[in-house]
Design an enzyme around this catalytic site. Structure first.
Site, PDB file in Angstrom:
ATOM      1  N   HIS A 308       0.973  -1.187  -0.111  1.00  0.00           N
ATOM      2  CA  HIS A 308      -0.150   0.218   0.020  1.00  0.00           C
ATOM      3  C   HIS A 308       0.961   1.154   0.017  1.00  0.00           C
ATOM      4  O   HIS A 308       2.049   1.295   0.752  1.00  0.00           O
ATOM      5  CB  HIS A 308      -1.015  -0.055   1.192  1.00  0.00           C
ATOM      6  CG  HIS A 308      -2.004   0.844   1.028  1.00  0.00           C
ATOM      7  ND1 HIS A 308      -1.928   2.255   1.340  1.00  0.00           N
ATOM      8  CD2 HIS A 308      -3.462   0.692   0.821  1.00  0.00           C
ATOM      9  CE1 HIS A 308      -3.052   2.669   1.130  1.00  0.00           C
ATOM     10  NE2 HIS A 308      -3.944   1.987   0.814  1.00  0.00           N
ATOM     11  N   ASP A 367      -8.119  -5.138   0.387  1.00  0.00           N
ATOM     12  CA  ASP A 367      -8.335  -5.859  -1.072  1.00  0.00           C
ATOM     13  C   ASP A 367      -8.011  -7.474  -1.043  1.00  0.00           C
ATOM     14  O   ASP A 367      -8.687  -8.440  -1.883  1.00  0.00           O
ATOM     15  CB  ASP A 367      -8.208  -5.286  -2.255  1.00  0.00           C
ATOM     16  CG  ASP A 367      -8.813  -4.065  -2.587  1.00  0.00           C
ATOM     17  OD1 ASP A 367      -9.920  -3.949  -2.227  1.00  0.00           O
ATOM     18  OD2 ASP A 367      -8.374  -3.298  -3.226  1.00  0.00           O
TER      19      ASP A 367
HETATM   20  N1  ACO Z   1       4.280  -7.712  -4.816  1.00  0.00           N
HETATM   21  C1  ACO Z   1       5.597  -7.657  -4.990  1.00  0.00           C
HETATM   22  N2  ACO Z   1       6.624  -6.684  -4.890  1.00  0.00           N
HETATM   23  C2  ACO Z   1       5.949  -5.391  -4.685  1.00  0.00           C
HETATM   24  C3  ACO Z   1       4.283  -5.521  -4.503  1.00  0.00           C
HETATM   25  C4  ACO Z   1       3.514  -6.824  -4.299  1.00  0.00           C
HETATM   26  N3  ACO Z   1       2.312  -6.600  -4.348  1.00  0.00           N
HETATM   27  N4  ACO Z   1       4.105  -4.066  -4.054  1.00  0.00           N
HETATM   28  C5  ACO Z   1       5.131  -3.444  -4.169  1.00  0.00           C
HETATM   29  N5  ACO Z   1       6.313  -4.136  -4.222  1.00  0.00           N
HETATM   30  C6  ACO Z   1       7.745  -3.812  -4.315  1.00  0.00           C
HETATM   31  C7  ACO Z   1       8.121  -3.263  -5.615  1.00  0.00           C
HETATM   32  O1  ACO Z   1       8.464  -3.899  -6.603  1.00  0.00           O
HETATM   33  C8  ACO Z   1       9.106  -2.279  -5.025  1.00  0.00           C
HETATM   34  O2  ACO Z   1      10.282  -3.051  -4.959  1.00  0.00           O
HETATM   35  P1  ACO Z   1      11.962  -2.466  -5.214  1.00  0.00           P
HETATM   36  O3  ACO Z   1      11.959  -1.257  -3.885  1.00  0.00           O
HETATM   37  O4  ACO Z   1      12.769  -3.719  -5.021  1.00  0.00           O
HETATM   38  O5  ACO Z   1      11.753  -1.853  -6.489  1.00  0.00           O
HETATM   39  C9  ACO Z   1       8.975  -1.887  -3.632  1.00  0.00           C
HETATM   40  O6  ACO Z   1       7.965  -3.242  -3.189  1.00  0.00           O
HETATM   41  C10 ACO Z   1       7.951  -0.698  -3.481  1.00  0.00           C
HETATM   42  O7  ACO Z   1       6.902  -0.749  -4.283  1.00  0.00           O
HETATM   43  P2  ACO Z   1       6.132   0.648  -5.155  1.00  0.00           P
HETATM   44  O8  ACO Z   1       5.517   0.266  -6.473  1.00  0.00           O
HETATM   45  O9  ACO Z   1       7.062   1.809  -5.078  1.00  0.00           O
HETATM   46  O10 ACO Z   1       5.296   1.046  -4.052  1.00  0.00           O
HETATM   47  P3  ACO Z   1       4.061   2.018  -4.276  1.00  0.00           P
HETATM   48  O11 ACO Z   1       3.839   2.714  -3.052  1.00  0.00           O
HETATM   49  O12 ACO Z   1       4.166   2.982  -5.413  1.00  0.00           O
HETATM   50  O13 ACO Z   1       2.771   1.130  -4.773  1.00  0.00           O
HETATM   51  C11 ACO Z   1       0.852  -0.301  -4.640  1.00  0.00           C
HETATM   52  C12 ACO Z   1       1.789   0.819  -3.951  1.00  0.00           C
HETATM   53  C13 ACO Z   1       0.451   0.100  -6.023  1.00  0.00           C
HETATM   54  C14 ACO Z   1      -0.322  -0.579  -3.718  1.00  0.00           C
HETATM   55  C15 ACO Z   1       1.845  -1.777  -4.711  1.00  0.00           C
HETATM   56  O14 ACO Z   1       2.237  -2.227  -3.639  1.00  0.00           O
HETATM   57  C16 ACO Z   1       0.988  -2.689  -5.717  1.00  0.00           C
HETATM   58  O15 ACO Z   1       1.084  -2.709  -6.783  1.00  0.00           O
HETATM   59  N6  ACO Z   1       0.218  -3.772  -4.892  1.00  0.00           N
HETATM   60  C17 ACO Z   1      -0.659  -4.529  -5.462  1.00  0.00           C
HETATM   61  C18 ACO Z   1      -1.970  -4.370  -5.991  1.00  0.00           C
HETATM   62  C19 ACO Z   1      -2.598  -4.022  -4.920  1.00  0.00           C
HETATM   63  O16 ACO Z   1      -3.209  -4.671  -4.052  1.00  0.00           O
HETATM   64  N7  ACO Z   1      -3.442  -2.816  -4.766  1.00  0.00           N
HETATM   65  C20 ACO Z   1      -4.670  -2.464  -3.907  1.00  0.00           C
HETATM   66  C21 ACO Z   1      -4.120  -1.006  -3.003  1.00  0.00           C
HETATM   67  S1  ACO Z   1      -5.008  -0.875  -1.763  1.00  0.00           S
HETATM   68  C22 ACO Z   1      -6.576  -0.190  -2.484  1.00  0.00           C
HETATM   69  O17 ACO Z   1      -6.487   0.676  -3.746  1.00  0.00           O
HETATM   70  C23 ACO Z   1      -7.816  -0.461  -2.024  1.00  0.00           C
END
Ligand code: ACO
Length: 432
Positions: A308, A367
């Site tokens: 998140h 979610d």
């Molecule tokens: N699975 C694996 N790796 C992940 C995940 C994941 N679900 N989420 C983040 N990471 C990793 C990224 O690859 C990154 O790794 P790095 O530092 O080695 O490059 C690090 O964690 C940080 O990730 P970001 O993408 O920079 O985090 P951001 O805050 O931009 O994204 C998000 C947040 C979009 C929610 C992301 O965690 C994601 O895509 N999650 C899966 C989709 C999801 O569940 N969305 C629902 C959000 S809640 C809502 O809207 C109600």
């Protein structure tokens, strides 16, 4: 009022600017940068708005480090236990919990405007039999603007109140029609004698010539889901509603834009994506393989329902819904695939022990579990984000109303850092 400033100085020009610091009720203070362009001739760069507060808001507070979520000061845990979705709508919009009389009057006034114009039914007929219901929802919400434009006055407080009631009231009927159209069922009408969520279930699930009575446990589970999704401060879809609203657009069109944003799988589309992922994993023995894929930089697979932007400890909504998930799966007859929940639990356990997820503070979000509850309620996968949209309409419209009443109201218009080509002359096509 600001009691101190942050100084930004430009080492190249020697110029500096004092930025007033403002403290909110809770959370990190902010410093206002509005004088920076004038004084330093520079803008600020903040991709993804990760460090930018876009507005002042008194609706929702969340602390991602400590897993706190408050609506108008009330903890989500207390609202989830004692309140109802419609009462939370009232709270978000009006700032206070209603008295019994206020709530009853509000409930009546919402149900009075909950029906949608009969002509809207024809609008659905234009969709393919297998359309994604979110595309229908976005389209129908946009179409609603055409029914409420002559008498719409976004600057009139009473008219805004009516608009808010209309949007909250009509969302269940719009969603139910999406579902029924795809199921080949005749459209239903709102029943003002039923409570909001029960009415929603009746519009969704009743069958022609069969008396329908929603299971109270199912009504409560859906009500809880809707409370947990009602608002979440300046997330992507809410910020979209605010940006569209700031252009003085129709609030129905602004909400349609919010729904379009919610549809993305990085946002509200995640609940549907979680279930697709669980089906793809299929068996607990495959989990390790999927976790390895999520960690592999060369694979764009992510564990859906994990991570998140703001919660870096745990998502308090996930804690509440995780328990509800147990109750629903244990108690409801329609939970015909208990392995789904077991696989989800096993995935959660493995991921939470993994260094990759620990280091990056990736925890299950709301979610991760909401899809399992919706599944147990008999709601098809493609409808999950629609259910989220119905719930989030409360936050969208409360934030829109707050924007319209903000003394600092102005159109939202971010700047950019241009990195394109330098000025050049047009070359006629036969000389290129
Ligand atoms: N699975 C694996 N790796 C992940 C995940 C994941 N679900 N989420 C983040 N990471 C990793 C990224 O690859 C990154 O790794 P790095 O530092 O080695 O490059 C690090 O964690 C940080 O990730 P970001 O993408 O920079 O985090 P951001 O805050 O931009 O994204 C998000 C947040 C979009 C929610 C992301 O965690 C994601 O895509 N999650 C899966 C989709 C999801 O569940 N969305 C629902 C959000 S809640 C809502 O809207 C109600």
């Amino acid at each position: 009022m600001s009691d101190h400033t942050v100084t930004i100085s430009d080492s190249a020009s020697g110029k500096s600017v004092e930025c007033p610091v403002y403290k909110g009720t809770y959370g990190a203070p902010v410093f206002a940068i509005k004088d920076v362009p004038g004084e330093l001739g520079m803008f600020t760069l903040d991709p993804g708005f990760a460090a930018t507060a876009s507005c002042r808001s008194a609706i929702t507070y969340l602390d991602g480090e400590h897993g706190i979520l408050l609506h108008r000061g009330y903890p989500i845990e207390q609202l989830a236990e004692h309140s109802t979705y419609l009462e939370v709508c009232y709270l978000l919009l009006h700032g206070e919990l209603p008295t019994r009389e206020e709530f009853e009057a509000y409930e009546r006034s919402v149900e009075e405007v909950a029906h949608v114009h009969e002509h809207i039914n024809r609008f659905y007929q234009g969709y393919r039999y297998d359309a994604h219901p979110m595309s229908m929802m976005v389209g129908v919400l946009g179409a609603m603007a055409s029914y409420h434009h002559h008498n719409l006055d976004i600057w009139d407080p009473e008219n805004r109140e009516l608009t808010c009631r209309r949007i909250i009231g009509k969302m269940p009927a719009i969603a139910a029609k999406c579902y029924r159209y795809l199921q080949g069922l005749p459209f239903t009408y709102t029943d003002p004698t039923r409570h909001h969520v029960e009415n929603f279930m009746q519009m969704m699930f009743s069958r022609p010539n069969v008396e329908y009575q929603a299971d109270p446990k199912a009504v409560r589970a859906l009500d809880l889901m809707m409370i947990l999704h009602a608002d979440h401060e300046q997330n992507a879809s809410t910020s979209t509603v605010r940006l569209a609203g700031s252009a003085e657009s129709s609030p129905y069109a602004a909400v349609a834009a919010g729904a379009a944003t919610l549809w993305g799988k990085a946002h509200g589309g995640a609940n549907e994506a979680v279930l697709h992922m669980l089906y793809e994993i299929g068996d607990k023995k495959n989990i390790e393989k999927f976790v390895a894929r999520a960690k592999d930089k060369d694979d764009n697979f992510r564990l859906m329902g994990f991570g998140h932007r703001v919660y870096k400890n745990y998502d308090p909504r996930a804690t509440i819904i995780r328990q509800a998930c147990h109750d629903v799966v244990d108690n409801m007859a329609s939970s015909d695939e208990p392995w789904l929940f077991e696989t989800a639990m096993a995935l959660e356990e493995i991921a939470l022990k993994d260094e990759y997820f620990i280091e990056r503070k990736l925890y299950p979000n709301v979610d991760f579990y909401s899809g399992i509850i919706l599944k147990a309620l008999g709601i098809p996968l493609s409808m999950y984000t629609v259910m989220f949209a119905v719930s989030r309409a409360a936050g969208w419209i409360a934030q829109w109303k707050e924007l319209m009443e903000d003394p600092e109201f102005r159109i939202g218009r971010p700047r950019q850092l241009y990195v394109g080509p330098e000025k050049r002359d047009y070359v006629p096509i036969d000389q290129r």
